[in-house]
Design a protein around this motif. Sequence first.
Motif, PDB file in Angstrom:
ATOM      1  N   MET B 382       0.389   3.503  -2.619  1.00 51.24           N
ATOM      2  CA  MET B 382      -0.678   3.783  -3.178  1.00 51.24           C
ATOM      3  C   MET B 382      -0.537   5.256  -3.594  1.00 51.24           C
ATOM      4  O   MET B 382      -0.405   5.992  -2.511  1.00 51.24           O
ATOM      5  N   ILE B 383      -0.990   5.784  -4.650  1.00 54.85           N
ATOM      6  CA  ILE B 383      -0.941   7.285  -5.005  1.00 54.85           C
ATOM      7  C   ILE B 383      -2.180   7.400  -5.688  1.00 54.85           C
ATOM      8  O   ILE B 383      -2.228   7.229  -6.854  1.00 54.85           O
ATOM      9  N   PRO B 384      -3.229   8.001  -5.100  1.00 60.66           N
ATOM     10  CA  PRO B 384      -4.542   8.297  -5.774  1.00 60.66           C
ATOM     11  C   PRO B 384      -4.190   9.384  -6.745  1.00 60.66           C
ATOM     12  O   PRO B 384      -3.542  10.359  -6.103  1.00 60.66           O
ATOM     13  N   ALA B 385      -4.984   9.160  -7.851  1.00 64.59           N
ATOM     14  CA  ALA B 385      -4.770  10.222  -9.045  1.00 64.59           C
ATOM     15  C   ALA B 385      -5.881  10.805  -9.480  1.00 64.59           C
ATOM     16  O   ALA B 385      -6.907  10.217  -9.209  1.00 64.59           O
ATOM     17  N   HIS B 386      -5.650  11.738 -10.349  1.00 63.58           N
ATOM     18  CA  HIS B 386      -6.866  11.871 -11.058  1.00 63.58           C
ATOM     19  C   HIS B 386      -8.262  12.183 -10.240  1.00 63.58           C
ATOM     20  O   HIS B 386      -9.272  11.482 -10.473  1.00 63.58           O
ATOM     21  N   GLY B 387      -8.043  13.434  -9.450  1.00 63.25           N
ATOM     22  CA  GLY B 387      -9.103  13.734  -8.646  1.00 63.25           C
ATOM     23  C   GLY B 387      -8.962  14.890  -7.816  1.00 63.25           C
ATOM     24  O   GLY B 387      -7.971  15.305  -7.674  1.00 63.25           O
ATOM     25  N   GLU B 388     -10.125  15.560  -7.327  1.00 61.57           N
ATOM     26  CA  GLU B 388     -10.043  16.802  -6.320  1.00 61.57           C
ATOM     27  C   GLU B 388      -9.593  15.925  -5.103  1.00 61.57           C
ATOM     28  O   GLU B 388      -9.496  14.679  -4.870  1.00 61.57           O
ATOM     29  N   MET B 398      -9.782   3.736   0.747  1.00 62.17           N
ATOM     30  CA  MET B 398     -10.040   2.422   0.330  1.00 62.17           C
ATOM     31  C   MET B 398      -9.075   1.671   0.265  1.00 62.17           C
ATOM     32  O   MET B 398      -8.995   0.249   0.528  1.00 62.17           O
ATOM     33  N   ALA B 399      -7.902   2.155  -0.220  1.00 62.15           N
ATOM     34  CA  ALA B 399      -6.592   1.398  -0.224  1.00 62.15           C
ATOM     35  C   ALA B 399      -6.293   0.917   1.377  1.00 62.15           C
ATOM     36  O   ALA B 399      -5.832  -0.409   1.486  1.00 62.15           O
ATOM     37  N   VAL B 400      -6.548   1.808   2.207  1.00 64.74           N
ATOM     38  CA  VAL B 400      -6.312   1.152   3.762  1.00 64.74           C
ATOM     39  C   VAL B 400      -6.987   0.438   4.064  1.00 64.74           C
ATOM     40  O   VAL B 400      -6.776  -0.805   4.716  1.00 64.74           O
ATOM     41  N   ASP B 401      -8.377   0.519   3.694  1.00 62.96           N
ATOM     42  CA  ASP B 401      -9.671  -0.775   4.024  1.00 62.96           C
ATOM     43  C   ASP B 401      -9.034  -2.057   3.308  1.00 62.96           C
ATOM     44  O   ASP B 401      -9.473  -3.046   3.789  1.00 62.96           O
ATOM     45  N   ALA B 402      -8.394  -1.761   2.055  1.00 66.20           N
ATOM     46  CA  ALA B 402      -7.818  -3.084   1.475  1.00 66.20           C
ATOM     47  C   ALA B 402      -6.805  -3.773   1.809  1.00 66.20           C
ATOM     48  O   ALA B 402      -6.280  -4.697   1.332  1.00 66.20           O
ATOM     49  N   GLY B 403      -6.213  -3.150   2.965  1.00 65.78           N
ATOM     50  CA  GLY B 403      -5.076  -3.757   3.532  1.00 65.78           C
ATOM     51  C   GLY B 403      -3.641  -3.113   3.489  1.00 65.78           C
ATOM     52  O   GLY B 403      -2.708  -3.552   3.965  1.00 65.78           O
ATOM     53  N   ILE B 404      -3.595  -2.007   2.689  1.00 68.54           N
ATOM     54  CA  ILE B 404      -2.309  -1.456   2.438  1.00 68.54           C
ATOM     55  C   ILE B 404      -2.169  -0.302   3.653  1.00 68.54           C
ATOM     56  O   ILE B 404      -2.967   0.187   4.284  1.00 68.54           O
ATOM     57  N   ASP B 405      -0.987  -0.459   4.214  1.00 71.75           N
ATOM     58  CA  ASP B 405      -0.636   0.447   5.270  1.00 71.75           C
ATOM     59  C   ASP B 405      -0.718   1.900   5.323  1.00 71.75           C
ATOM     60  O   ASP B 405      -0.496   2.414   4.114  1.00 71.75           O
ATOM     61  N   PRO B 406      -1.589   2.545   6.085  1.00 66.86           N
ATOM     62  CA  PRO B 406      -1.718   3.852   5.903  1.00 66.86           C
ATOM     63  C   PRO B 406      -0.520   4.609   5.613  1.00 66.86           C
ATOM     64  O   PRO B 406      -0.651   5.634   4.699  1.00 66.86           O
ATOM     65  N   ASP B 407       0.797   4.314   5.994  1.00 66.77           N
ATOM     66  CA  ASP B 407       2.030   5.161   5.826  1.00 66.77           C
ATOM     67  C   ASP B 407       2.233   4.873   4.487  1.00 66.77           C
ATOM     68  O   ASP B 407       3.063   5.683   3.853  1.00 66.77           O
ATOM     69  N   ASN B 408       1.625   3.829   3.826  1.00 68.84           N
ATOM     70  CA  ASN B 408       2.210   3.755   2.300  1.00 68.84           C
ATOM     71  C   ASN B 408       1.190   4.361   1.509  1.00 68.84           C
ATOM     72  O   ASN B 408       1.476   3.998   0.155  1.00 68.84           O
ATOM     73  N   VAL B 409       0.207   5.047   1.813  1.00 72.78           N
ATOM     74  CA  VAL B 409      -0.791   5.614   1.098  1.00 72.78           C
ATOM     75  C   VAL B 409      -0.285   7.258   0.920  1.00 72.78           C
ATOM     76  O   VAL B 409      -0.217   8.032   2.059  1.00 72.78           O
ATOM     77  N   PHE B 410       0.147   7.561  -0.164  1.00 74.91           N
ATOM     78  CA  PHE B 410       0.514   9.034  -0.524  1.00 74.91           C
ATOM     79  C   PHE B 410      -0.287   9.953  -1.163  1.00 74.91           C
ATOM     80  O   PHE B 410      -0.747   9.641  -2.493  1.00 74.91           O
TER      81      PHE B 410
END
Lengths: 539, 539
Positions: B382-388, B398-410
């Motif tokens: 998951m790469i959150p974009a378009h934001g401060e 939110m991605a982590v809460d939805a079950g994505i591994d925290p290490d996979n959120v960049f």
Amino acid sequence: MAQNLKIIPLGGLGEIGKNMTVYEYGRNIVVVDCGVLFPDNSMYGIDLVLPDFDYIIQNQDKLRGIVLTHGHLDHIGALPYLLREIEATIYGTPLTLGLVERQLKEKNVLHRADLRVIDAKENIHLGPFHIKPFAVAHSIPDSLGFVIDTPVGAVVHTGDYKLDETPAGGRKTDLARLRELTPDGVVAMFGDSTNADRPGRTETERVVGETLDRLLAQANDKRVIITIFSSVLARIQEIMYLADKHGRKIMLTGRSLVDNVGLAQELGYLDVPKGILVDSDAGFPKEKIVVLATGSQGEPRSALNRMANGEHRQIEVGRDDLIIISGGTIPGNEEDVGQMLNKLFERGANVIYGAMETVHVSGHGSRDELRAMIETVRPQYMIPAHGEARHLHLHGQMAVDAGIDPDNVFILKNGYQWVTDGRKAWTAEALRVDDVFVDGRLIGEIGEIVMRDRHRLSQDGFIVALIPVDANNRLVGEPQIVSRGFIYLKDAESLLSASCDEIKKHYKHGAHKLQRALEDFFYRETQSRPVVLPRFIRV
Amino acid sequence: MAQNLKIIPLGGLGEIGKNMTVYEYGRNIVVVDCGVLFPDNSMYGIDLVLPDFDYIIQNQDKLRGIVLTHGHLDHIGALPYLLREIEATIYGTPLTLGLVERQLKEKNVLHRADLRVIDAKENIHLGPFHIKPFAVAHSIPDSLGFVIDTPVGAVVHTGDYKLDETPAGGRKTDLARLRELTPDGVVAMFGDSTNADRPGRTETERVVGETLDRLLAQANDKRVIITIFSSVLARIQEIMYLADKHGRKIMLTGRSLVDNVGLAQELGYLDVPKGILVDSDAGFPKEKIVVLATGSQGEPRSALNRMANGEHRQIEVGRDDLIIISGGTIPGNEEDVGQMLNKLFERGANVIYGAMETVHVSGHGSRDELRAMIETVRPQYMIPAHGEARHLHLHGQMAVDAGIDPDNVFILKNGYQWVTDGRKAWTAEALRVDDVFVDGRLIGEIGEIVMRDRHRLSQDGFIVALIPVDANNRLVGEPQIVSRGFIYLKDAESLLSASCDEIKKHYKHGAHKLQRALEDFFYRETQSRPVVLPRFIRV
């Protein structure tokens, strides 16, 4: 001889801040409040704005006293500056005067004030004015509104209020007493318009307490940092009880917070659970600590902003922190607050702010509450106060909707003299009142011209052209350019040498024409308009 | 040889604006969007901010094309500047490219672009990239998200979206097609984070239509002036139908509005009821007119702001006007908008704005919608974009809460190189990317130093001290002071003469020490820190 009542707002109309209102009858003046305005982004480099005191200074022999509604700076913050000019007797509740006293001490003018403590049921008699307080719910304890009885009728000066049915601290706006105090009707209402553009009712403070309780319960092993206005003492009290309930100590950081909590505790406004305050969180596990910090507006030197910048001496923010912003953002501060939040997130903290949870509610009533106040008071004349033009007009419309004759609604500006003989009302010629800017040590020396220059400098910088001439005004060397904020000069050699050519072409026509020629030249080349100042140097 | 996919955001991360993202595989680059950022209040005198194009210019031989999500300026506005540097093939829907074409024409770079129209179901094959659009609901018609198939897996680039079930114009975000396009899962999602701090769902556009319908019905004999972003074409369509229903003609004012309506009509995106558009409201009774105007951000030259200042050539605002601000205030613009509203009320108009009625809704989904998108896409990374930063971090949580591994959120920043081989992912050394400031005709010539000088000049102004010396550096006359934005010099003679004494005391120690001495002197005397520049003049 029958005389008229005059109401003259010296500040607070057309703005939210520097509230100060003159009530005048014959040779008697009473002033309600004396606050500062925090500058907006168009007031470059300004620290504070004061009301214009000229009318008070000129009429100081008439001044019977200054009466204060509550202890917020937009209602008391200008007193230290006024007391440099005059001496005065000042009336207020214990907390309000405690806050005033500290300010006056700091500025070494306490000896010029005679501070008289009143309570919410104690009338003040000042010449023809009989001032009868009533309790109001606001975001600082001990707040008052006033019924001001005058020979031509009663005026209701609401002060800042909300009609919260479950306020923290339990102090409701006392509409029953307000009714009791006005058995013969009200000639005019001078009413808080701050939230005249917010529909419905302002949420109750109780929801904030419930939300904070839940967030503390869920915080588990995290340190909780709560940022709060230092004057919101009822909420601070609530947080102390909640921290105690959840087995956490409280560390205070930020000078105004430490000062206010100390003062409120001393005066008996805060019930501090035994042993809950600690000087440092060192030695306590994270889950045993609540840090109460200043900084809800992202102010550069506030405690939370120093944490965001990694410059706080005691607190290093990281993954183990839950930060709660328990304060609304004042318009104009959004960018500063946003930058602070970004930095806190980048340090790994989780931050709760804005609409995510109800961790802040306004201290001012919304439209339904303003309407209820109008219907309680049913004044003959309505003067919306404490707001920018849009708030005053919307508040005035609400009075009309509630049945007040549109001709009896007066939208005033600072300096307007509203006059009534009790049967009719009109406005007399307005006083000239200026914004008085405080900039460092300079008070009132910075005016519109300097402000315009600062604006222009901020946009395009300046260029000073030094032109060496002899006694016959002939050029005797190369012109020199001194510039900042325009472009980076080291990268702009060709532009600079072209500007020197321009100087050589036009210098003979005198400084004024040369200035115009150079302004045109730089606009042509860059589409920018730096401040251009040519100076001839006689060599 | 197996290669890696790189995603490099050149803009749009840590900010809302100048969206531009590089997708790179081997010797192939595709760029998604190329937008501008509107400056915040700390960017003094800046007109626009561009992404840093260096990486694209250096790798232009690899560029297979630029693909556009939609026609807002924060997604297309930098194209005219990029095309000064390189030629490119650009893909987008008809409306998006119509808006691009107009911009490129204005800046005389249309010949450097090869514009290729696509529709929402047409795939684009660019080297190893297979780009598959899906429709999204946003505040401008014809908006797209993309599934970008690469040799290492599919990436979902959401573009700006909301999950509005009843959008104006009927174009919903096509989650069904998004699912169809990703039968083998998604390696990474690059998703819009704008409203990651807003709970619940963004209100549907339909409510705005219903509210406007009711307000028009209640407007009686008043002229109605509606201010709106010129790109919100679906809402403009709705207003046309509503005006027609209520028997009112529409007058457009504000260049971008006239241009956009013309373009949208030409391309078939607007169904304009016959005869409804009029050039002037002259000759029509007030109750037969709707004025559509630019100015929802209080921009100085916008139509509504000119009305507020009494400078609009056709419209004079007064008691017979109902003004509706159908646009949210972008953070940083609150004060400008507030001032404009104040002036409109002072002219007697009634204005509906802010929370008073639902006359605007955001074009970006709130937390429940972002969560639904994450659950639809279920990306590996998951790469959150378009934001401060705060929006990116909250979206990541939110991605982590939805079950994505925290290490996979960049959580990336502009210039970061995110790399995946389809099995694992990492970040390579970041590119250096700068904000590129446009100031008048100057592009990229204004940097941090000039910005710092402008800030300091805005706060305290400047003082240039001219010191006449002979060949032996001996003072040979009175120093002269040139100053603006500090204090009003005519009122400050004693300060000036004291500063000349200071110069005489210190000039022998050289320019640097003299500068320090003068800075200290002015701070001591005024608590202000003007920019101080001493210059020795050889006479």
